[in-house]
Design an enzyme around this catalytic site. Structure first.
Site, PDB file in Angstrom:
ATOM      1  N   ASP A   1       2.418  36.416 -23.000  1.00 53.40           N
ATOM      2  CA  ASP A   1       1.371  35.957 -22.368  1.00 53.40           C
ATOM      3  C   ASP A   1       1.575  36.555 -20.901  1.00 53.40           C
ATOM      4  O   ASP A   1       1.931  37.573 -20.804  1.00 53.40           O
ATOM      5  CB  ASP A   1       1.694  34.330 -21.899  1.00 53.40           C
ATOM      6  CG  ASP A   1       3.167  34.123 -21.185  1.00 53.40           C
ATOM      7  OD1 ASP A   1       3.639  35.180 -21.070  1.00 53.40           O
ATOM      8  OD2 ASP A   1       3.280  32.941 -20.741  1.00 53.40           O
TER       9      ASP A   1
ATOM     10  N   GLU B   1       2.499  24.708 -25.975  1.00 56.77           N
ATOM     11  CA  GLU B   1       1.741  26.007 -25.649  1.00 56.77           C
ATOM     12  C   GLU B   1       0.337  26.050 -25.464  1.00 56.77           C
ATOM     13  O   GLU B   1      -0.419  26.608 -24.464  1.00 56.77           O
ATOM     14  CB  GLU B   1       2.134  26.883 -26.650  1.00 56.77           C
ATOM     15  CG  GLU B   1       3.736  27.172 -26.584  1.00 56.77           C
ATOM     16  CD  GLU B   1       4.008  28.083 -25.338  1.00 56.77           C
ATOM     17  OE1 GLU B   1       3.196  28.482 -24.696  1.00 56.77           O
ATOM     18  OE2 GLU B   1       5.297  27.982 -25.084  1.00 56.77           O
TER      19      GLU B   1
ATOM     20  N   CYS C   1      15.049  47.663 -13.231  1.00 55.58           N
ATOM     21  CA  CYS C   1      13.602  47.718 -13.028  1.00 55.58           C
ATOM     22  C   CYS C   1      13.161  48.713 -12.251  1.00 55.58           C
ATOM     23  O   CYS C   1      13.278  48.904 -10.965  1.00 55.58           O
ATOM     24  CB  CYS C   1      13.054  46.136 -12.082  1.00 55.58           C
ATOM     25  SG  CYS C   1      11.440  45.995 -12.020  1.00 55.58           S
TER      26      CYS C   1
ATOM     27  N   TYR D   1      -0.136  35.125 -29.239  1.00 57.09           N
ATOM     28  CA  TYR D   1       0.857  34.759 -28.230  1.00 57.09           C
ATOM     29  C   TYR D   1       1.196  33.296 -28.947  1.00 57.09           C
ATOM     30  O   TYR D   1       2.424  33.178 -28.971  1.00 57.09           O
ATOM     31  CB  TYR D   1       0.099  34.578 -27.001  1.00 57.09           C
ATOM     32  CG  TYR D   1       0.921  33.600 -26.021  1.00 57.09           C
ATOM     33  CD1 TYR D   1       1.983  33.962 -25.459  1.00 57.09           C
ATOM     34  CD2 TYR D   1       0.401  31.956 -26.080  1.00 57.09           C
ATOM     35  CE1 TYR D   1       2.864  33.134 -25.059  1.00 57.09           C
ATOM     36  CE2 TYR D   1       1.474  31.344 -25.247  1.00 57.09           C
ATOM     37  CZ  TYR D   1       2.410  31.555 -24.917  1.00 57.09           C
ATOM     38  OH  TYR D   1       3.110  30.907 -24.075  1.00 57.09           O
TER      39      TYR D   1
ATOM     40  N   GLN E   1      -3.953  27.897 -19.130  1.00 59.51           N
ATOM     41  CA  GLN E   1      -4.834  27.330 -18.148  1.00 59.51           C
ATOM     42  C   GLN E   1      -4.244  26.396 -17.255  1.00 59.51           C
ATOM     43  O   GLN E   1      -4.865  25.736 -16.444  1.00 59.51           O
ATOM     44  CB  GLN E   1      -6.017  27.075 -18.503  1.00 59.51           C
ATOM     45  CG  GLN E   1      -6.913  28.250 -19.634  1.00 59.51           C
ATOM     46  CD  GLN E   1      -7.384  29.348 -19.074  1.00 59.51           C
ATOM     47  OE1 GLN E   1      -7.605  29.295 -17.726  1.00 59.51           O
ATOM     48  NE2 GLN E   1      -7.886  30.196 -19.931  1.00 59.51           N
ATOM     49  N   THR E   2      -3.053  25.941 -17.699  1.00 57.79           N
ATOM     50  CA  THR E   2      -2.726  24.575 -16.881  1.00 57.79           C
ATOM     51  C   THR E   2      -1.160  24.672 -16.240  1.00 57.79           C
ATOM     52  O   THR E   2      -0.194  25.195 -17.166  1.00 57.79           O
ATOM     53  CB  THR E   2      -2.876  23.324 -17.647  1.00 57.79           C
ATOM     54  OG1 THR E   2      -3.860  23.209 -18.242  1.00 57.79           O
ATOM     55  CG2 THR E   2      -2.447  22.086 -16.690  1.00 57.79           C
TER      56      THR E   2
ATOM     57  N   GLY F   1      -9.019  19.830 -19.257  1.00 55.31           N
ATOM     58  CA  GLY F   1     -10.226  20.980 -19.306  1.00 55.31           C
ATOM     59  C   GLY F   1      -9.976  21.467 -20.552  1.00 55.31           C
ATOM     60  O   GLY F   1      -9.253  21.347 -21.577  1.00 55.31           O
TER      61      GLY F   1
HETATM   62  S1  SF4 Z   1      13.329  43.149 -10.007  1.00 53.47           S
HETATM   63 FE1  SF4 Z   1      11.603  42.021  -9.339  1.00 53.47          FE
HETATM   64  S2  SF4 Z   1       9.862  42.865 -10.125  1.00 53.47           S
HETATM   65 FE2  SF4 Z   1      11.552  43.600 -11.290  1.00 53.47          FE
HETATM   66  S3  SF4 Z   1      11.671  42.209 -13.051  1.00 53.47           S
HETATM   67 FE3  SF4 Z   1      13.115  41.368 -11.444  1.00 53.47          FE
HETATM   68  S4  SF4 Z   1      11.530  40.092 -10.248  1.00 53.47           S
HETATM   69 FE4  SF4 Z   1      10.474  41.429 -11.394  1.00 53.47          FE
END
Ligand code: SF4
Length: 344
Positions: free
Chosen positions: A142, A41, A213, A124, A46-47, A85
């Protein structure tokens, strides 16, 4: 727009089954001890994952335990980190390893408060160690998790707002199973969805959560997460001198500024002076300039416009190392390693 009545509980089952069918085989997933989760982690901050794989294997081979890390000689440690880095990360890791050895018998504590009291471990990383290695219901939020969660509930809070982090950690912690492998998998399923599907340009057709979603349903995926405005980077002009002597190339430790405490080819921030005047201050008045090259190196807050000068001289005002030593045992941050290209 803040919609906070989203039922995150409903994502658990579809996300776990998607994760188990689609997860990538990554070296730190093979045997997720607290030490291994922690190392991975910290490296992954950053990588990119692909870049971390090899570093992770090399680091674990050289330093397989907390004790080995605590006792590692500094130059070897920096060499193992060379190219990743943000060297304060590995210095903090060593401080933490020493504390773990002296105060916890070389083991990791299993509470968030104790983990967050260790150098370089924040909310995190503590969440990742607790959920993935200890199987405890502790979220690890994160950038990937912010992206997925903010889209799911169309939450327009700034992701840099500590209140939003606290809200999301509390909300997700109620979704976690009580203990065990499901906790580890839930944390990693959120990481994985953010990394593979719910990317900045999401591939929603492949997502197991389209039915839930809100951003997808409203067609506003790219409006989330809401990021803070980027500040313009400070610009600095820098001379870097590759001073070749009969004993090798001069290297010194940086005493201030960015990369303080790291090795460098002697350098200076330019404020109008000529290369000759800088070299003269180091006692170099006779030299042959072989080549020079200009390039840019970007740090988090600073942009260096570098002029690298390769020159030959007889005396060595600083310690000198051969190219073999530079390759094998002397650590050099990427900003300076790039100067080696001038030799080709
Ligand atoms: S439907 Fe699209 S925007 Fe929504 S969680 Fe899944 S990949 Fe992300």
């Amino acid at each position: 727009m803040k919609e906070r009545d989203f039922d995150f509980q409903r994502i658990l089952a579809p996300l776990l089954s998607w994760y188990r069918a689609n997860k990538r085989a990554l070296p730190w997933r093979e045997n997720p001890t607290p030490y291994q989760v922690w190392v991975s982690e910290i490296m992954l901050q950053q990588t990119r994952v692909e870049a971390v794989k090899e570093y992770y294997r090399r680091f674990l081979d050289a330093l397989p335990t907390v004790e080995a890390l605590a006792e590692c000689e500094e130059e070897k440690l920096l060499k193992l980190w060379e190219g990743l880095g943000y060297y304060s990360r590995v210095r903090n890791m060593q401080k933490t390893a020493k504390i773990l050895l002296s105060a916890y018998g070389g083991e990791f504590p299993n509470t968030k408060a104790e983990l967050c009291a260790l150098p370089g471990i924040g909310s995190y990383t503590a969440g990742a160690i607790l959920s993935i290695a200890f199987g405890l219901p502790t979220p690890a939020v994160d950038g990937n998790v912010f992206r997925v969660a903010s889209r799911l509930e169309t939450n327009s809070s700034l992701i840099s707002d500590p209140k939003y982090r606290k809200y999301l950690e509390e909300t997700l912690s109620k979704v976690y199973p009580a203990t065990g492998k499901d906790c580890a998998d839930f944390t990693q399923s959120l990481f994985e969805l953010g990394a593979l599907i719910c990317k900045p340009n999401p591939d929603c057709r492949l997502c197991p959560l389209t039915g839930l979603c809100r951003a997808y349903q409203k067609g506003v995926q790219r409006e989330f997460p809401v990021l803070p405005e980027k500040k313009a980077k400070r610009q600095e002009s820098v001379y870097v001198f590759m001073i070749e002597t009969p004993f090798g190339f001069c290297i010194r430790r940086r005493e201030s500024g960015v990369l303080k405490g790291m090795n460098e080819f002697p350098s200076t921030i330019v404020t109008g002076e000529s290369p000759e005047s800088v070299l003269s201050a180091w006692g170099i008045t006779e030299f042959e300039e072989v080549r020079r090259k200009a390039f840019t190196h970007i740090f988090t807050h600073i942009r260096w416009n570098i002029t690298c000068l390769w020159l030959k001289t007889e005396s060595a005002p600083f310690d000198a190392y051969t190219l073999d030593e530079l390759a094998e045992s002397v650590s050099l941050p990427t900003a300076f390693k790039q100067c080696l290209e001038i030799l080709r």
